[in-house]
Write an enzyme that holds these catalytic residues in place. Structure first.
Site, PDB file in Angstrom:
ATOM      1  N   THR A   1      41.250  10.153  45.690  1.00 41.93           N
ATOM      2  CA  THR A   1      42.414   9.585  44.996  1.00 41.93           C
ATOM      3  C   THR A   1      43.614   9.520  45.931  1.00 41.93           C
ATOM      4  O   THR A   1      44.295   8.492  46.021  1.00 41.93           O
ATOM      5  CB  THR A   1      42.761  10.421  43.756  1.00 41.93           C
ATOM      6  OG1 THR A   1      41.629  10.477  42.894  1.00 41.93           O
ATOM      7  CG2 THR A   1      43.935   9.823  43.001  1.00 41.93           C
ATOM      8  N   ASP A   2      43.881  10.609  46.628  1.00 39.93           N
ATOM      9  CA  ASP A   2      44.986  10.623  47.587  1.00 39.93           C
ATOM     10  C   ASP A   2      44.769   9.582  48.683  1.00 39.93           C
ATOM     11  O   ASP A   2      45.697   8.857  49.059  1.00 39.93           O
ATOM     12  CB  ASP A   2      45.115  12.004  48.225  1.00 39.93           C
ATOM     13  CG  ASP A   2      45.822  13.009  47.333  1.00 39.93           C
ATOM     14  OD1 ASP A   2      46.528  12.586  46.407  1.00 39.93           O
ATOM     15  OD2 ASP A   2      45.661  14.217  47.567  1.00 39.93           O
ATOM     16  N   LEU A   3      43.560   9.529  49.211  1.00 39.45           N
ATOM     17  CA  LEU A   3      43.284   8.611  50.313  1.00 39.45           C
ATOM     18  C   LEU A   3      43.418   7.157  49.875  1.00 39.45           C
ATOM     19  O   LEU A   3      44.007   6.326  50.586  1.00 39.45           O
ATOM     20  CB  LEU A   3      41.890   8.876  50.874  1.00 39.45           C
ATOM     21  CG  LEU A   3      41.694  10.262  51.501  1.00 39.45           C
ATOM     22  CD1 LEU A   3      40.240  10.493  51.854  1.00 39.45           C
ATOM     23  CD2 LEU A   3      42.579  10.423  52.733  1.00 39.45           C
TER      24      LEU A   3
ATOM     25  N   GLY B   1      47.035   6.327  49.440  1.00 35.10           N
ATOM     26  CA  GLY B   1      47.648   6.084  50.740  1.00 35.10           C
ATOM     27  C   GLY B   1      47.319   4.705  51.281  1.00 35.10           C
ATOM     28  O   GLY B   1      48.170   4.045  51.898  1.00 35.10           O
TER      29      GLY B   1
ATOM     30  N   ASP C   1      45.088  15.362  43.065  1.00 34.80           N
ATOM     31  CA  ASP C   1      43.882  14.571  43.259  1.00 34.80           C
ATOM     32  C   ASP C   1      42.733  15.042  42.375  1.00 34.80           C
ATOM     33  O   ASP C   1      42.097  14.238  41.677  1.00 34.80           O
ATOM     34  CB  ASP C   1      43.471  14.640  44.737  1.00 34.80           C
ATOM     35  CG  ASP C   1      42.177  13.908  45.019  1.00 34.80           C
ATOM     36  OD1 ASP C   1      42.241  12.768  45.496  1.00 34.80           O
ATOM     37  OD2 ASP C   1      41.085  14.472  44.773  1.00 34.80           O
TER      38      ASP C   1
END
Length: 401
Positions: free
Chosen positions: A182-184, A187, A150
């Site tokens: 970025t990860d969120l 997802g 991220d």
């Protein structure tokens, strides 16, 4: 009594993800009623179990093995401990996949093929399977094999070039976001893609492969900043807590703290000038329209900064709220959960926990009138449901044969 079942009731998800992007997706699906079977490595499990302190404390006040990071993204799931690198372990996952609707993983590109857990292998035994891969850079391109993180992608993908104070001001320079956006976002995009594939399967009766990349998701989330560049050719700079396209729309200092002023149009600007007792600023030709305010940004911001420093934050907020000028405080996390509005929305939830007694969790923002989100399961202990799941799938003797 409402007898309608949760939106994804009956949907089974085999979850081979870890850390954040994948688990964030599967927690969304779990909240919607899907049965999430979280496949974890024996002994260690999801990496984030150890990403502490802080750790959840047991009823004696001692640290458990569940870090707060892990707890934030794994409620409503069941955990099964399987060594997929062993022949029996990978064969067991294939058996589970035969009866599942969704398979989601975040291994490196091609990493599951050697275990017979790639899409083509599982499609052959379950044509209805929706298979979602989450990687740093996607399945194609020169960077497909590279690991994705991220923080690195926040820099590589452009967010840090527009986040942080201007280079010509004190403290200027690039800055990452305070959470792994970025990860969120990846997802969330994975969640949407899976729901779309499920809907399409109602028509075709077939599954498909979903290729979700952190970099793709990150580039997409830049939204209007992308189009600012794409339509003008000008590279958007950092503006700190100010807005590239609107003035005044930023953080201002009061004499005891800071407040956010978010003037979105010319009428709001006139109301703002009245509220701060400087109506003459609404008649100044340099500031009448938003384009003119943009052209004279530094001058206007300097004037407003001097004005707003003369009173307290809360006094200004009261005056601006009374004038219906968009504004707000900058809260720390404790202040967030102390807000009456956050409490009214019941964002702090509590679940029973086998070693800690209870565990806190943050409510889902998805609100349904007739099939509300249910908070049933604590983030599972490592392998907590192994025997239960094997028995349910009639595989209790599988590892012994």
């Amino acid at each position: 009594m409402n007898t309608r079942k949760p939106p994804l009731d009956g949907v089974k998800v085999l979850d081979l993800t870890r850390v954040l992007a994948g688990p964030w997706c599967t927690q969304n699906l779990a909240d919607l009623g899907a049965d999430i079977i979280k496949v974890e490595r024996p002994e260690t499990g999801d990496d984030t179990r150890a990403w502490g302190p802080p750790f959840l404390k047991d009823e004696q006040g001692k640290n458990t093995t569940e870090a707060a990071y892990y707890l934030s993204t794994n409620r409503n799931k069941r955990s099964i401990a399987i060594d997929i690198a062993s022949p029996k372990g990978s064969a067991l996952v294939r058996e589970l996949a035969k009866s599942c609707d969704i398979f989601i993983e975040n291994f490196k590109v091609g990493g599951l093929k050697k275990y017979g857990l790639d899409y083509e292998s599982l499609k052959a035994i379950n044509p209805k399977l929706i298979y979602c891969s989450i990687t740093g850079f996607g399945q194609t391109g020169s960077m497909a094999q590279d690991p994705g993180y991220d923080f690195i992608i926040q820099g590589m993908g452009g967010l840090m070039s527009i986040t942080g104070e201007r280079d010509d001001l004190p403290g200027g320079g690039p800055q990452k976001a305070g959470v792994a956006v970025t990860d969120l976002m990846t997802g969330m995009y994975a969640t949407v893609a899976i729901l779309g594939a499920l809907h399409e399967r109602h028509r075709s009766g077939l599954g498909q492969y979903l290729d979700i990349a952190l970099l793709d998701s990150h580039v997409a989330l830049l939204a209007n900043q992308n189009l600012n560049y794409m339509t003008s050719g000008n590279i958007p700079p950092r503006y700190g807590n100010a807005h590239l396209n609107i003035v005044p729309y930023q953080v201002f200092p009061a004499n005891d703290g800071h407040l956010i002023v978010a003037v979105g149009n010319d009428k709001q600007y006139r109301d703002f000038c009245q509220a701060i007792n400087h109506p003459e600023l609404a008649q100044d030709e340099r500031f009448i329209t938003n384009p003119s305010r943009l052209a004279h940004r530094d001058l206007l911001v300097g004037i407003l900064t001097d004005i707003l420093k003369t009173d307290t934050r809360d006094n200004w907020l009261n005056k601006l709220n009374a004038a219906k000028v968009p504004c707000g405080p900058i809260n720390n996390i404790k202040q967030v959960f102390d807000m009456p509005q956050v409490q009214a929305r019941e964002m702090w939830q509590t679940l029973p926990h086998p070693t800690a007694g209870t565990v806190p969790t943050v409510a889902s923002p998805m609100r349904f009138s007739d099939t509300p989100i249910q908070y049933k399961k604590h983030p599972p202990l490592l392998g907590e449901h192994t025997d239960e799941i094997l028995k349910e799938f009639n595989l209790q003797d599988f590892l012994n044969n």
